[in-house]
Structure formats: structure tokens, C-alpha cells
Motif scaffolding. Structure first.
Motif, PDB file in Angstrom:
ATOM      1  N   SER A   2     -10.387  12.739  -4.025  1.00 59.40           N
ATOM      2  CA  SER A   2     -10.819  12.064  -2.803  1.00 59.40           C
ATOM      3  C   SER A   2     -10.163  12.732  -1.604  1.00 59.40           C
ATOM      4  O   SER A   2      -9.222  13.484  -1.733  1.00 59.40           O
ATOM      5  CB  SER A   2     -10.458  10.582  -2.870  1.00 59.40           C
ATOM      6  N   SER A   3     -10.685  12.428  -0.434  1.00 58.04           N
ATOM      7  CA  SER A   3     -10.086  13.016   0.766  1.00 58.04           C
ATOM      8  C   SER A   3      -9.971  11.954   1.847  1.00 58.04           C
ATOM      9  O   SER A   3     -10.671  10.952   1.840  1.00 58.04           O
ATOM     10  CB  SER A   3     -10.922  14.193   1.262  1.00 58.04           C
ATOM     11  N   CYS A   4      -9.068  12.212   2.750  1.00 58.64           N
ATOM     12  CA  CYS A   4      -8.830  11.314   3.871  1.00 58.64           C
ATOM     13  C   CYS A   4     -10.066  11.302   4.769  1.00 58.64           C
ATOM     14  O   CYS A   4     -10.606  12.351   5.107  1.00 58.64           O
ATOM     15  CB  CYS A   4      -7.602  11.824   4.625  1.00 58.64           C
ATOM     16  N   LEU A  12      -3.669   8.978  11.397  1.00 58.86           N
ATOM     17  CA  LEU A  12      -2.462   9.580  10.841  1.00 58.86           C
ATOM     18  C   LEU A  12      -1.953  10.724  11.714  1.00 58.86           C
ATOM     19  O   LEU A  12      -0.741  10.873  11.903  1.00 58.86           O
ATOM     20  CB  LEU A  12      -2.731  10.075   9.420  1.00 58.86           C
ATOM     21  N   ASP A  13      -2.865  11.521  12.263  1.00 58.02           N
ATOM     22  CA  ASP A  13      -2.455  12.612  13.170  1.00 58.02           C
ATOM     23  C   ASP A  13      -1.728  12.066  14.396  1.00 58.02           C
ATOM     24  O   ASP A  13      -0.728  12.625  14.842  1.00 58.02           O
ATOM     25  CB  ASP A  13      -3.659  13.450  13.603  1.00 58.02           C
ATOM     26  N   ALA A  14      -2.229  10.955  14.929  1.00 58.75           N
ATOM     27  CA  ALA A  14      -1.587  10.336  16.099  1.00 58.75           C
ATOM     28  C   ALA A  14      -0.196   9.817  15.736  1.00 58.75           C
ATOM     29  O   ALA A  14       0.758   9.986  16.507  1.00 58.75           O
ATOM     30  CB  ALA A  14      -2.453   9.204  16.643  1.00 58.75           C
ATOM     31  N   ILE A  15      -0.069   9.218  14.564  1.00 62.93           N
ATOM     32  CA  ILE A  15       1.237   8.711  14.119  1.00 62.93           C
ATOM     33  C   ILE A  15       2.198   9.879  13.883  1.00 62.93           C
ATOM     34  O   ILE A  15       3.365   9.827  14.281  1.00 62.93           O
ATOM     35  CB  ILE A  15       1.091   7.855  12.848  1.00 62.93           C
ATOM     36  N   ASN A  39       4.846   2.327   1.695  1.00 62.04           N
ATOM     37  CA  ASN A  39       5.659   1.118   1.810  1.00 62.04           C
ATOM     38  C   ASN A  39       6.928   1.333   2.630  1.00 62.04           C
ATOM     39  O   ASN A  39       7.472   0.385   3.190  1.00 62.04           O
ATOM     40  CB  ASN A  39       5.990   0.531   0.437  1.00 62.04           C
ATOM     41  N   LEU A  40       7.413   2.554   2.743  1.00 58.34           N
ATOM     42  CA  LEU A  40       8.577   2.850   3.584  1.00 58.34           C
ATOM     43  C   LEU A  40       8.164   3.253   4.994  1.00 58.34           C
ATOM     44  O   LEU A  40       8.974   3.218   5.910  1.00 58.34           O
ATOM     45  CB  LEU A  40       9.430   3.958   2.958  1.00 58.34           C
ATOM     46  N   LYS A  73      -4.781  -1.365   5.500  1.00 64.36           N
ATOM     47  CA  LYS A  73      -3.443  -1.924   5.271  1.00 64.36           C
ATOM     48  C   LYS A  73      -2.396  -0.813   5.187  1.00 64.36           C
ATOM     49  O   LYS A  73      -1.304  -0.933   5.759  1.00 64.36           O
ATOM     50  CB  LYS A  73      -3.441  -2.753   3.984  1.00 64.36           C
ATOM     51  N   GLN A  74      -2.723   0.272   4.509  1.00 64.83           N
ATOM     52  CA  GLN A  74      -1.800   1.400   4.401  1.00 64.83           C
ATOM     53  C   GLN A  74      -1.552   2.030   5.767  1.00 64.83           C
ATOM     54  O   GLN A  74      -0.414   2.368   6.109  1.00 64.83           O
ATOM     55  CB  GLN A  74      -2.348   2.442   3.424  1.00 64.83           C
ATOM     56  N   LEU A  75      -2.607   2.172   6.551  1.00 65.72           N
ATOM     57  CA  LEU A  75      -2.454   2.729   7.892  1.00 65.72           C
ATOM     58  C   LEU A  75      -1.601   1.817   8.775  1.00 65.72           C
ATOM     59  O   LEU A  75      -0.798   2.286   9.576  1.00 65.72           O
ATOM     60  CB  LEU A  75      -3.823   2.967   8.532  1.00 65.72           C
ATOM     61  N   ALA A  76      -1.745   0.508   8.589  1.00 68.08           N
ATOM     62  CA  ALA A  76      -0.940  -0.447   9.360  1.00 68.08           C
ATOM     63  C   ALA A  76       0.548  -0.300   9.029  1.00 68.08           C
ATOM     64  O   ALA A  76       1.401  -0.377   9.921  1.00 68.08           O
ATOM     65  CB  ALA A  76      -1.407  -1.873   9.088  1.00 68.08           C
ATOM     66  N   PHE A  77       0.869  -0.063   7.751  1.00 73.08           N
ATOM     67  CA  PHE A  77       2.263   0.172   7.360  1.00 73.08           C
ATOM     68  C   PHE A  77       2.814   1.406   8.078  1.00 73.08           C
ATOM     69  O   PHE A  77       3.950   1.397   8.566  1.00 73.08           O
ATOM     70  CB  PHE A  77       2.388   0.383   5.845  1.00 73.08           C
ATOM     71  N   MET A  78       2.007   2.453   8.142  1.00 75.44           N
ATOM     72  CA  MET A  78       2.468   3.691   8.774  1.00 75.44           C
ATOM     73  C   MET A  78       2.623   3.511  10.285  1.00 75.44           C
ATOM     74  O   MET A  78       3.558   4.023  10.887  1.00 75.44           O
ATOM     75  CB  MET A  78       1.516   4.855   8.454  1.00 75.44           C
TER      76      MET A  78
END
Length: 103
Positions: A2-4, A12-15, A39-40, A73-78
Motif C-alpha cells: 500500500s502507499s500513503c 505528514l510533509d507539513a508535520i 503512538n509516540l 486517527k494516526q495522523l491526529a497522533f502525529m
């Protein structure tokens, strides 16, 4: 494989462009910082990603910034995390200078 998605990649690039996120949280490398612990909420290099994977997903859930799919949800963690905040937390709790295995 799979790919992003383009939308997730943009987020993710902005983060990753935020101060501190362009270096590996563990070794400080600027090379291949294309991996993250969801999660971290931290980013790290390919070399340190193997170490994080060996911790188990209950400690560090590792994702590739470019090769894996990311849900909201994963993006929100980041978004909530980042290398700078993690380092500040570890320093505040006198844990930053510990060897990585003891953090």
C-alpha cells in the motif's frame, strides 16, 4: 504494497517540516527520516526504525511516511506529537539522557 495517499502525504510533509521533525528522534540523523512511531508521535531514520519495530507494536507502532496507509486517527497522533514535544517531555522527566532502551 500500500502507499500513503496524497492527502495524508501532504499532512505528514507539513508535520515533518516543523522544527525538530526533520531529524531522527533517536540518533539525530537527517538522512532517511521517513519513519514514524504513531503512538509516540515521533519521526526517526530507517536505521532506528528497526530498533523501534523490535520493541513491539504495544511500545512503538512503526509506519513508513511514504509506503504505508495512514488513517485520520494516526495522523491526529502525529499532529499532537512531534520530536520537539517528545524531547521536552523526556527532559522534563529527567529521561532524555538515558540510553534509548531505558527511555
Amino acid at each position: 504494497m500500500s502507499s500513503c495517499t496524497p492527502a495524508a502525504k501532504k499532512i505528514l510533509d507539513a508535520i515533518m517540516a516543523e522544527k525538530g521533525n526533520n531529524r531522527c528522534i533517536d540518533c539525530g540523523s537527517k538522512l532517511s527520516v521517513d519513519w514514524a512511531s504513531v503512538n509516540l508521535g515521533v519521526f526517526f531514520c530507517i536505521d532506528c526504525s528497526g530498533r523501534h519495530r523490535s520493541f513491539g507494536v504495544h511500545i512503538s507502532f512503526v509506519r513508513s511516511v511514504t509506503m504505508d496507509k495512514w488513517d485520520d486517527k494516526q495522523l491526529a497522533f502525529m499532529k499532537a506529537g512531534g520530536n520537539k514535544l517528545c524531547k521536552e517531555f523526556l527532559k522534563e522527566h529527567d529521561s532524555y539522557d538515558f540510553p534509548q532502551a531505558q527511555r
